[in-house]
Design a protein around this motif. Structure first.
Motif, mmCIF file in Angstrom:
data_model
loop_
_atom_site.group_PDB
_atom_site.id
_atom_site.type_symbol
_atom_site.label_atom_id
_atom_site.label_comp_id
_atom_site.label_asym_id
_atom_site.label_seq_id
_atom_site.Cartn_x
_atom_site.Cartn_y
_atom_site.Cartn_z
ATOM 1 N N GLY A 76 0.822 -1.214 0.000
ATOM 2 C CA GLY A 76 0.000 0.000 0.000
ATOM 3 C C GLY A 76 0.852 1.259 0.000
ATOM 4 O O GLY A 76 0.579 2.206 -0.737
ATOM 5 N N VAL A 121 -7.030 8.597 -1.837
ATOM 6 C CA VAL A 121 -8.070 7.569 -1.718
ATOM 7 C C VAL A 121 -7.458 6.280 -1.169
ATOM 8 O O VAL A 121 -8.032 5.636 -0.273
ATOM 9 C CB VAL A 121 -8.761 7.323 -3.079
ATOM 10 N N LEU A 122 -6.281 5.893 -1.681
ATOM 11 C CA LEU A 122 -5.609 4.700 -1.151
ATOM 12 C C LEU A 122 -5.277 4.862 0.328
ATOM 13 O O LEU A 122 -5.390 3.909 1.109
ATOM 14 C CB LEU A 122 -4.335 4.405 -1.948
ATOM 15 N N MET A 124 -7.008 6.630 2.443
ATOM 16 C CA MET A 124 -8.275 6.490 3.167
ATOM 17 C C MET A 124 -8.635 5.006 3.337
ATOM 18 O O MET A 124 -9.102 4.595 4.396
ATOM 19 C CB MET A 124 -9.416 7.202 2.428
ATOM 20 N N ILE A 125 -8.394 4.227 2.305
ATOM 21 C CA ILE A 125 -8.639 2.781 2.408
ATOM 22 C C ILE A 125 -7.721 2.176 3.471
ATOM 23 O O ILE A 125 -8.153 1.365 4.292
ATOM 24 C CB ILE A 125 -8.436 2.101 1.032
ATOM 25 N N GLY A 126 -6.471 2.607 3.486
ATOM 26 C CA GLY A 126 -5.529 2.134 4.503
ATOM 27 C C GLY A 126 -5.958 2.542 5.898
ATOM 28 O O GLY A 126 -5.876 1.750 6.845
ATOM 29 N N LYS A 128 -8.996 3.140 6.909
ATOM 30 C CA LYS A 128 -10.166 2.327 7.258
ATOM 31 C C LYS A 128 -9.706 0.971 7.789
ATOM 32 O O LYS A 128 -10.232 0.471 8.786
ATOM 33 C CB LYS A 128 -11.058 2.158 6.018
ATOM 34 N N THR A 129 -8.687 0.405 7.159
ATOM 35 C CA THR A 129 -8.183 -0.906 7.554
ATOM 36 C C THR A 129 -7.376 -0.835 8.842
ATOM 37 O O THR A 129 -7.593 -1.614 9.770
ATOM 38 C CB THR A 129 -7.302 -1.489 6.421
ATOM 39 N N SER A 132 -9.690 1.015 11.715
ATOM 40 C CA SER A 132 -11.093 0.579 11.820
ATOM 41 C C SER A 132 -12.016 1.774 12.019
ATOM 42 O O SER A 132 -12.926 1.740 12.849
ATOM 43 C CB SER A 132 -11.268 -0.430 12.957
ATOM 44 N N ALA A 135 -17.025 4.825 8.240
ATOM 45 C CA ALA A 135 -17.060 5.484 6.930
ATOM 46 C C ALA A 135 -17.329 6.978 7.098
ATOM 47 O O ALA A 135 -16.775 7.796 6.366
ATOM 48 C CB ALA A 135 -18.116 4.835 6.054
ATOM 49 N N LEU A 138 -14.131 8.802 7.888
ATOM 50 C CA LEU A 138 -13.277 8.864 6.702
ATOM 51 C C LEU A 138 -13.779 9.909 5.710
ATOM 52 O O LEU A 138 -13.002 10.646 5.127
ATOM 53 C CB LEU A 138 -13.187 7.501 6.031
#
Length: 194
Positions: A76, A121-122, A124-126, A128-129, A132, A135, A138
Motif C-alpha cells: 500500500g 483515496v488509497l 483512506m482505504i488504509g 479504514k483498515t 477501523s 465510513a 473517513l
C-alpha cells in the motif's frame, strides 16, 4: 530498528524521490527561463503537490503507533508513493521538451491531480483498515481536502490559463492551511481509535 522505522525508510525514500523530482523539474525549468517563460501555473502545481507530499510524510508519523508492518502495508505504501512519484514526473516539462511550462501544466494538471487524489483515496482505504474508522469519519477527513484538488480536475471553466491560475492561487494557501487542521483531526481520530 523498529518495524515502523523500517517501513518509513522505504516510504521515505519513495516520497523523497518525488520531492527530488519536483526540485529537479523546477531547476530544469529555471535553467531554460531565457528561452521559455516560466509562468505561474507549473510552479504553483509543484507547490500544491509539495504541500501534499509533506502532509503525507508528517501524517504517516502520526500513525506510527497504529501501523502494523507487513507485506500489504508495504504494498500500500508503495502504491501511494509511486503514484506520487509518477505525478511528480509530470509536473515540469522533461529535458528536451519544447513546450512552455504553463502549456505543459495545462496539458498535465489533470493527470497530476488525479494521481494525487488516487494516493489520498488509497490512504483512506488504509486508514479504514488500520484504524477501523467508520465510513463517516473517513468521509469527514476526505471532504476537508479532496474538493480542493477535484476543482483542478473537474471544473469545466478551467480551460484558460487565467482560470487555472486563479484556482491554483486559491488551492495552494488552502492546502497549506489544511495541514495543521488535518494534523489535529488525525490526532483526535487516532485518540478515539486507540
Amino acid at each position: 530498528m523498529s518495524a515502523f522505522e523500517f517501513l518509513m525508510s522505504f516510504y521515505g525514500i519513495l516520497l523523497g524521490l518525488s520531492i527530488a523530482e519536483l526540485a529537479g523539474g523546477f531547476s530544469r525549468t529555471w535553467d531554460k527561463r531565457d528561452s521559455h517563460e516560466i509562468g505561474w501555473l507549473t510552479p504553483l502545481l509543484g507547490m500544491i503537490m509539495l504541500a501534499d507530499l509533506v502532509s503525507f510524510w508528517t501524517n504517516t508519523w502520526l500513525l506510527k503507533d497504529n501501523i502494523e508492518v507487513g507485506y500489504f502495508t508495504a504494498l500500500g505504501a508503495a502504491a501511494i508513493t509511486l503514484l506520487y512519484y509518477f505525478a511528480a514526473t509530470q509536473v515540469f516539462p522533461r529535458e528536451g521538451a519544447q513546450s512552455v511550462p504553463d502549456e505543459h501544466a495545462m496539458v498535465h494538471r489533470k493527470v497530476v491531480v488525479t494521481a494525487m487524489i488516487a494516493s489520498n483515496v488509497l490512504l483512506m482505504i488504509g486508514l479504514k483498515t488500520i484504524l477501523s474508522l467508520s465510513a463517516l469519519r473517513l468521509v469527514a477527513i476526505f471532504m476537508t481536502y479532496m474538493p480542493l484538488l477535484a476543482i483542478l480536475v473537474c471544473v469545466g471553466w478551467l480551460r484558460t490559463r487565467k482560470s487555472v491560475l486563479i484556482a491554483m492561487i486559491v488551492c495552494l494557501p488552502l492546502t497549506i492551511i489544511y495541514k495543521p487542521f488535518a494534523d489535529g483531526l488525525w490526532s483526535a481520530l487516532l485518540d478515539r481509535a486507540g
